[in-house]
Design a protein around this motif. Structure first.
Motif, PDB file in Angstrom:
ATOM      1  N   ILE A  70      52.509 -19.286  85.126  1.00 49.38           N
ATOM      2  CA  ILE A  70      51.940 -19.944  86.307  1.00 49.38           C
ATOM      3  C   ILE A  70      51.236 -21.253  85.927  1.00 49.38           C
ATOM      4  N   ALA A  71      50.438 -21.205  84.855  1.00 48.54           N
ATOM      5  CA  ALA A  71      49.667 -22.377  84.448  1.00 48.54           C
ATOM      6  C   ALA A  71      50.475 -23.342  83.579  1.00 48.54           C
ATOM      7  N   LYS A  72      51.687 -22.927  83.239  1.00 52.62           N
ATOM      8  CA  LYS A  72      52.528 -23.734  82.342  1.00 52.62           C
ATOM      9  C   LYS A  72      51.811 -24.011  81.019  1.00 52.62           C
ATOM     10  N   ARG A  73      51.196 -22.942  80.460  1.00 51.53           N
ATOM     11  CA  ARG A  73      50.449 -23.022  79.200  1.00 51.53           C
ATOM     12  C   ARG A  73      51.133 -22.107  78.179  1.00 51.53           C
ATOM     13  N   ASN A  74      52.060 -22.639  77.430  1.00 54.83           N
ATOM     14  CA  ASN A  74      52.772 -21.848  76.428  1.00 54.83           C
ATOM     15  C   ASN A  74      51.848 -21.295  75.353  1.00 54.83           C
ATOM     16  N   ASP A  75      50.753 -21.987  75.081  1.00 52.73           N
ATOM     17  CA  ASP A  75      49.853 -21.551  74.016  1.00 52.73           C
ATOM     18  C   ASP A  75      49.217 -20.189  74.312  1.00 52.73           C
ATOM     19  N   TRP A  76      49.122 -19.800  75.563  1.00 54.44           N
ATOM     20  CA  TRP A  76      48.538 -18.496  75.884  1.00 54.44           C
ATOM     21  C   TRP A  76      49.412 -17.351  75.366  1.00 54.44           C
ATOM     22  N   LEU A  77      50.696 -17.595  75.199  1.00 50.67           N
ATOM     23  CA  LEU A  77      51.588 -16.564  74.668  1.00 50.67           C
ATOM     24  C   LEU A  77      51.217 -16.168  73.242  1.00 50.67           C
ATOM     25  N   LEU A  78      50.546 -17.051  72.529  1.00 48.46           N
ATOM     26  CA  LEU A  78      50.223 -16.821  71.124  1.00 48.46           C
ATOM     27  C   LEU A  78      49.077 -15.831  70.923  1.00 48.46           C
ATOM     28  N   PHE A  79      48.378 -15.481  71.980  1.00 45.33           N
ATOM     29  CA  PHE A  79      47.203 -14.620  71.841  1.00 45.33           C
ATOM     30  C   PHE A  79      47.506 -13.128  71.995  1.00 45.33           C
ATOM     31  N   TYR A  80      48.748 -12.764  72.301  1.00 47.19           N
ATOM     32  CA  TYR A  80      49.067 -11.341  72.454  1.00 47.19           C
ATOM     33  C   TYR A  80      48.863 -10.543  71.164  1.00 47.19           C
ATOM     34  N   PRO A  81      49.229 -11.035  69.983  1.00 47.37           N
ATOM     35  CA  PRO A  81      48.928 -10.278  68.761  1.00 47.37           C
ATOM     36  C   PRO A  81      47.422 -10.046  68.559  1.00 47.37           C
ATOM     37  N   VAL A  82      46.609 -10.975  69.006  1.00 45.31           N
ATOM     38  CA  VAL A  82      45.160 -10.786  68.932  1.00 45.31           C
ATOM     39  C   VAL A  82      44.762  -9.603  69.805  1.00 45.31           C
ATOM     40  N   VAL A  83      45.308  -9.552  71.011  1.00 44.44           N
ATOM     41  CA  VAL A  83      45.017  -8.468  71.949  1.00 44.44           C
ATOM     42  C   VAL A  83      45.430  -7.115  71.363  1.00 44.44           C
ATOM     43  N   ILE A  84      46.602  -7.064  70.769  1.00 46.55           N
ATOM     44  CA  ILE A  84      47.088  -5.810  70.179  1.00 46.55           C
ATOM     45  C   ILE A  84      46.149  -5.346  69.071  1.00 46.55           C
ATOM     46  N   ASN A  85      45.766  -6.254  68.186  1.00 49.07           N
ATOM     47  CA  ASN A  85      44.870  -5.876  67.088  1.00 49.07           C
ATOM     48  C   ASN A  85      43.508  -5.430  67.598  1.00 49.07           C
ATOM     49  N   LEU A  86      42.973  -6.111  68.593  1.00 48.97           N
ATOM     50  CA  LEU A  86      41.682  -5.705  69.163  1.00 48.97           C
ATOM     51  C   LEU A  86      41.774  -4.333  69.823  1.00 48.97           C
ATOM     52  N   THR A  87      42.858  -4.091  70.520  1.00 46.78           N
ATOM     53  CA  THR A  87      43.040  -2.796  71.174  1.00 46.78           C
ATOM     54  C   THR A  87      43.170  -1.678  70.151  1.00 46.78           C
ATOM     55  N   MET A  88      43.976  -1.906  69.129  1.00 40.42           N
ATOM     56  CA  MET A  88      44.139  -0.880  68.096  1.00 40.42           C
ATOM     57  C   MET A  88      42.820  -0.644  67.359  1.00 40.42           C
ATOM     58  N   LEU A  89      42.077  -1.704  67.090  1.00 39.44           N
ATOM     59  CA  LEU A  89      40.763  -1.560  66.474  1.00 39.44           C
ATOM     60  C   LEU A  89      39.865  -0.711  67.363  1.00 39.44           C
ATOM     61  N   GLY A  90      39.874  -0.978  68.644  1.00 42.07           N
ATOM     62  CA  GLY A  90      39.070  -0.192  69.578  1.00 42.07           C
ATOM     63  C   GLY A  90      39.473   1.272  69.605  1.00 42.07           C
ATOM     64  N   LEU A  91      40.773   1.547  69.660  1.00 42.98           N
ATOM     65  CA  LEU A  91      41.257   2.932  69.688  1.00 42.98           C
ATOM     66  C   LEU A  91      40.910   3.680  68.404  1.00 42.98           C
ATOM     67  N   PHE A  92      41.141   3.053  67.272  1.00 38.69           N
ATOM     68  CA  PHE A  92      40.862   3.705  65.990  1.00 38.69           C
ATOM     69  C   PHE A  92      39.362   3.906  65.799  1.00 38.69           C
ATOM     70  N   SER A  93      38.565   2.897  66.173  1.00 39.15           N
ATOM     71  CA  SER A  93      37.110   3.028  66.048  1.00 39.15           C
ATOM     72  C   SER A  93      36.577   4.114  66.968  1.00 39.15           C
ATOM     73  N   TYR A  94      37.075   4.145  68.183  1.00 40.57           N
ATOM     74  CA  TYR A  94      36.656   5.176  69.143  1.00 40.57           C
ATOM     75  C   TYR A  94      36.999   6.573  68.634  1.00 40.57           C
ATOM     76  N   SER A  95      38.155   6.699  68.000  1.00 33.97           N
ATOM     77  CA  SER A  95      38.548   8.018  67.482  1.00 33.97           C
ATOM     78  C   SER A  95      37.619   8.460  66.355  1.00 33.97           C
TER      79      SER A  95
END
Length: 183
Positions: A70-95
């Motif tokens: 929508i915003a025509k910002r290709n650079d936002w696509l680059l942040f998905y690996p950051v999201v995955i790592n943060l989520t996995m960190l959260g899940l593992f830490s919570y466990s």
């Protein structure tokens, strides 16, 4: 048919960095964002029952890819690996806090009768994975903000997977020896 679609969407998400790289190089602007958004929506729809813990990164990925389109910002696509790592960190830490640890849960899938002495070891392995997620997430963030698309793709589409594979395989082999020693 559902299994085939699950496999295809899983492969597409594993190849996310390569898809972003190729899409940004060879497709019209916004096309890869739209395609990845569709893959993430399909994955979310297909995995409602099985991967409830992965709903958050999928939803954030859908948001990132849709917003990128929508915003025509290709650079936002680059942040998905950051999201995955943060989520996995959260899940593992919570466990670690709630128990059993994520690695203990995974180990019990193969070896349901783990000795009690293995719990501390498996908690430490879960902490090791948390450390890897911090490192991978940090490099993913750095490459998304400061590196070229080629370096971002190399790290997030190859080096990060090598590091995870080495930890996974190395720990699995070590656990076999550790369990024999502590039986």
């Amino acid at each position: 048919m559902v299994l085939v679609l699950q496999i295809i969407t899983a492969i597409a998400l594993i190849c996310y960095p390569i898809a972003v790289y190729l899409g940004l190089q060879f497709l019209p602007p916004g096309t890869i964002a739209l395609m990845l958004c569709a893959v993430l929506i399909a994955r979310l729809a297909l995995s409602k029952q099985q991967l409830k813990s992965m709903a958050l990164p999928l939803l954030v990925g859908i948001g990132l890819t849709a917003a990128s389109f929508i915003a025509k910002r290709n650079d936002w696509l680059l942040f998905y690996p950051v999201v995955i790592n943060l989520t996995m960190l959260g899940l593992f830490s919570y466990s670690l806090k709630q128990g059993p640890s994520m690695i203990e849960r995974l180990a019990r899938l193969k070896e349901p009768d783990l000795p009690d002495s293995a719990i501390g070891y498996l908690n430490n392995v879960t902490r090791l994975w948390c450390g890897l997620f911090i490192i991978n997430g940090s490099f993913a963030l750095y490459t998304a903000q400061f590196a070229s698309l080629e370096w971002w793709t190399l790290y997030n589409g190859f080096i990060a997977y090598i590091l995870m594979g080495l930890l996974l395989g190395g720990e699995w082999l070590y656990r076999k020896f550790w369990l024999k020693k502590h039986e």
